[in-house]
Write an enzyme that holds these catalytic residues in place. Structure first.
Site, short mmCIF file in Angstrom:
data_model
loop_
_atom_site.label_atom_id
_atom_site.label_comp_id
_atom_site.label_asym_id
_atom_site.label_seq_id
_atom_site.Cartn_x
_atom_site.Cartn_y
_atom_site.Cartn_z
N CYS A 49 9.09 10.35 12.25
CA CYS A 49 7.74 9.98 11.81
C CYS A 49 7.59 9.83 10.29
CB CYS A 49 6.72 11.01 12.29
SG CYS A 49 7.03 11.64 13.96
N CYS A 52 7.41 6.45 8.13
CA CYS A 52 6.18 5.65 8.05
C CYS A 52 4.98 6.47 7.56
CB CYS A 52 5.81 5.07 9.41
SG CYS A 52 6.90 3.74 9.92
N HIS A 53 4.87 7.71 8.00
CA HIS A 53 3.65 8.47 7.70
C HIS A 53 3.78 9.35 6.46
CE1 HIS A 53 1.74 7.23 11.47
NE2 HIS A 53 2.90 7.43 12.05
N MET A 90 2.32 1.57 16.02
CA MET A 90 2.91 2.86 16.39
C MET A 90 3.84 2.65 17.60
SD MET A 90 2.83 6.28 16.15
CE MET A 90 3.14 7.69 17.23
N HIS A 329 10.09 -2.44 -2.34
CA HIS A 329 11.27 -1.98 -1.60
C HIS A 329 12.54 -2.48 -2.28
CE1 HIS A 329 13.07 -0.14 1.91
NE2 HIS A 329 13.82 -1.20 2.06
N HIS A 371 12.41 -9.12 3.34
CA HIS A 371 13.49 -8.14 3.16
C HIS A 371 14.71 -8.86 2.58
CE1 HIS A 371 16.50 -5.05 3.86
NE2 HIS A 371 15.51 -4.20 4.08
#
Ligand code: DHE
Length: 545
Positions: A49, A52-53, A90, A329, A371
């Protein structure tokens, strides 16, 4: 192709921070859970998790999950969300079979507790981890072998916690070295003598390529989790300094380029560029070394700041803070090495930094989740010099004009969008001597695509692409066999691919003749465990891509 579970999961695999490392903070109003359950949940959270969180659950690409938000939702709601996922992105951890009902129940209760806070990692921890194995005065003064170091490839053996160093001329493995876990990237020093690797566990290893076989001469840990490392390249500062960026704690560390002795640690915590709110966990993403000034260029992911860190005086660092866009990124140089082209991935933008004038040159809108890796520089027959990125969220291969002098009308504009094999692409690559543009798609859900690579003819871009079945050419047993990250040799006439399978499965490196597009050589065997990134010394030192 829309967003797939694979693309989303790509974000979510930081290192587990275990119970003893993380302070347990129980919410007095939260639902009950035992210490054992809390430990299980902490580990699961980091594995599945946190990517992302966020480690502190303040939200990154995923939503914030602090108790003020999760408590009113309740255990039942959280269980259903984790089980079935949501259209907002999600993943469906339960119905996909990846988490059991029991694990999901523990997680639903855990999310209503305060997030455990992983420890900080400052100078005393770094110095304690620092291991100078061979001091500079004990190292050779000239290479102890006759191999062509410029054409070495440093290959990440991800799940083995190693890198392989391969002689690109003879295709022999000259060394396999134990590094940090799941080395993300390798970057050579400006002279090409040393290679610096960064493990996910934030371990930096410094490898001397002059010894008879490559040797680790120094090692340090710069945090608990990291992805980037770079060395000083500005004239007069070659091989002088190294820098590593960490995900946790959110900070970067400047080190001595000969010994890895830590010199300065700088926190990246601060305000987001757009809403100007405090973010406790802005991770350090790509770092490049400027050729225009004695500076490192540091992407701060969640807040969207690009820092130009001037290293002339490390006791009085001057930092130019460029406001770009959130979720910075990866990225690389344009062919002139003046402009740093970098993806703000979840913002669907490419930021262009003028490293000479130290300013944001442009912020260009592109489509879903660019990307580029370091990107590819080619001469477009119509639009002149362009820099290319592919995308995770769709099949687009996007060309941006990069020649403000020769082609001012095209500069920093999307001049061409080609359609590649599909979404789930991570890397594109070309070379100044090549007329090919190579595009992988390792995260595409269709095996026929993820096990192949697309190649475009630069002189005939409208003709579409040819698909080469690299996975098949490797001739391996079962496994995902994802084809990842094209990398050229020094001459630019060979392109190397990783065939990336599971830890217990057979993987390989496949080398293709760039001119004929035919198979040239396969490197495989029990040592080649989960190869991913590959870095040719000459091309990486000189930013040729
Ligand atoms: Fe990467 C580059 C972060 C997943 C292989 N990756 C980068 C960079 C960052 C980053 C910040 C730029 C470093 C630089 O240039 O200084 N990568 C992340 C993640 O946060 C993410 C999404 C999830 C994670 O938990 O790590 C992630 N990356 C992956 C993979 O799953 C890949 C395919 C396999 C692996 O080894 O883990 C992968 N990333 C790479 C490679 C590069 C890279 C090969 C360098 C490309 C280049 O040509 O420079």
């Amino acid at each position: 192709a829309g967003t797939t579970a694979g693309e989303l999961r790509y974000e979510g695999a930081p290192l587990a921070i275990t119970g003893e490392n993380a302070k347990r903070i129980m919410n007095p109003d939260g639902v009950a859970m035992t210490a054992d359950e809390y430990g299980i949940a902490t580990k699961l959270y980091f594995e599945r998790c946190a990517g992302c969180h966020g480690v502190l659950r303040k939200g990154a690409t995923g939503k914030p999950l602090t108790p003020d938000i999760t408590m009113p939702k309740g255990t039942e709601y959280l269980r259903a969300l984790i089980t079935y996922g949501s259209p907002a992105g999600m993943p469906n951890w339960g119905s996909s079979g990846e988490l059991t009902a029991e694990q999901i129940d523990i997680m639903a209760r855990f999310l209503q507790q305060e997030p455990p806070e992983p420890p900080e990692f400052g100078m005393s921890e770094m110095r304690a981890s620092w291991d100078l194995r061979v001091p500079p005065e004990q190292r050779p003064t000239k290479p102890q072998h006759n191999r062509n170091i410029d054409n070495y490839f440093v290959v990440t053996l991800r799940d083995a916690g190693q890198v392989a160093i391969i002689d690109g001329d003879t295709k022999e493995i000259v060394g396999i070295l134990p590094t940090g876990y799941a080395v993300h990237i390798s970057r050579p020093s400006a002279s090409g003598r040393y290679v610096f690797t960064i493990g996910r566990d934030a371990r930096v290893d410094m490898i001397d390529l002059w010894t008879t076989t490559p040797t680790i001469v120094a090692e340090i840990k710069v945090g608990l989790e990291a992805r980037s490392v770079e060395t000083s390249k500005y004239h007069g500062y070659e091989d002088k300094l190294a820098i590593a960026g960490a995900y946790w704690p959110p900070q970067f560390t400047i080190m001595d380029g000969d010994t890895l002795e830590p010199i300065k640690i700088v926190s990246t915590r601060g305000m987001t560029v757009d809403t100007q709110e405090y973010h406790p966990e802005p991770r350090v993403a790509a770092i490049v070394a400027s050729h225009e000034h004695p500076e490192f260029i540091v992407n701060v992911k969640e807040t969207g700041h690009i820092l130009l860190v001037n290293y002339e005086d490390t006791n009085a660092l001057s930092i130019t803070d460029i406001e770009a866009a959130r979720f910075l990124h990866d990225g690389g140089w344009d062919r002139s090495k003046r402009y740093f082209m970098t993806a703000a991935n979840q913002s669907d933008k490419i930021a262009v930094v003028d490293s000479r004038d130290r300013e944001l040159e442009a912020l260009v809108d592109v489509t879903k989740i660019p990307h580029p890796g370091r990107g590819a520089n080619i001469d477009d027959p119509t639009y002149g010099p362009v820099w290319v990125t592919s995308a995770l969220g769709n099949a687009n291969v996007t060309f941006l004009g990069t020649d403000p002098e020769g082609h001012p009308d095209n500069a920093w504009k999307v001049v061409r969008v080609l359609e590649g094999m599909g979404g789930g692409s991570l890397f594109v690559k070309s070379h100044p001597t090549s007329r090919n543009l190579w595009v992988d798609a390792p995260l595409n859900p269709d095996e026929a695509i993820s096990q192949s690579v697309a190649v475009f003819d630069i002189d005939n871009l409208d003709a579409g692409f040819e698909v080469l079945p690299i996975g098949e050419w490797a001739d391996l047993g079962p496994g995902p066999k994802r084809i990842v990250q094209p990398e050229f040799n020094k001459a630019g006439d060979e392109v190397w691919f990783s065939v990336w399978s599971g830890q217990e499965e057979e993987s390989a490196l496949v080398i293709v003749d760039d001119r004929t597009r035919k198979l040239k050589h396969v490197i495989k065997g029990p040592e080649i465990v989960t190869p991913t990134g590959k870095f040719n010394i000459f091309n990486t030192v000189n930013d040729v891509y």
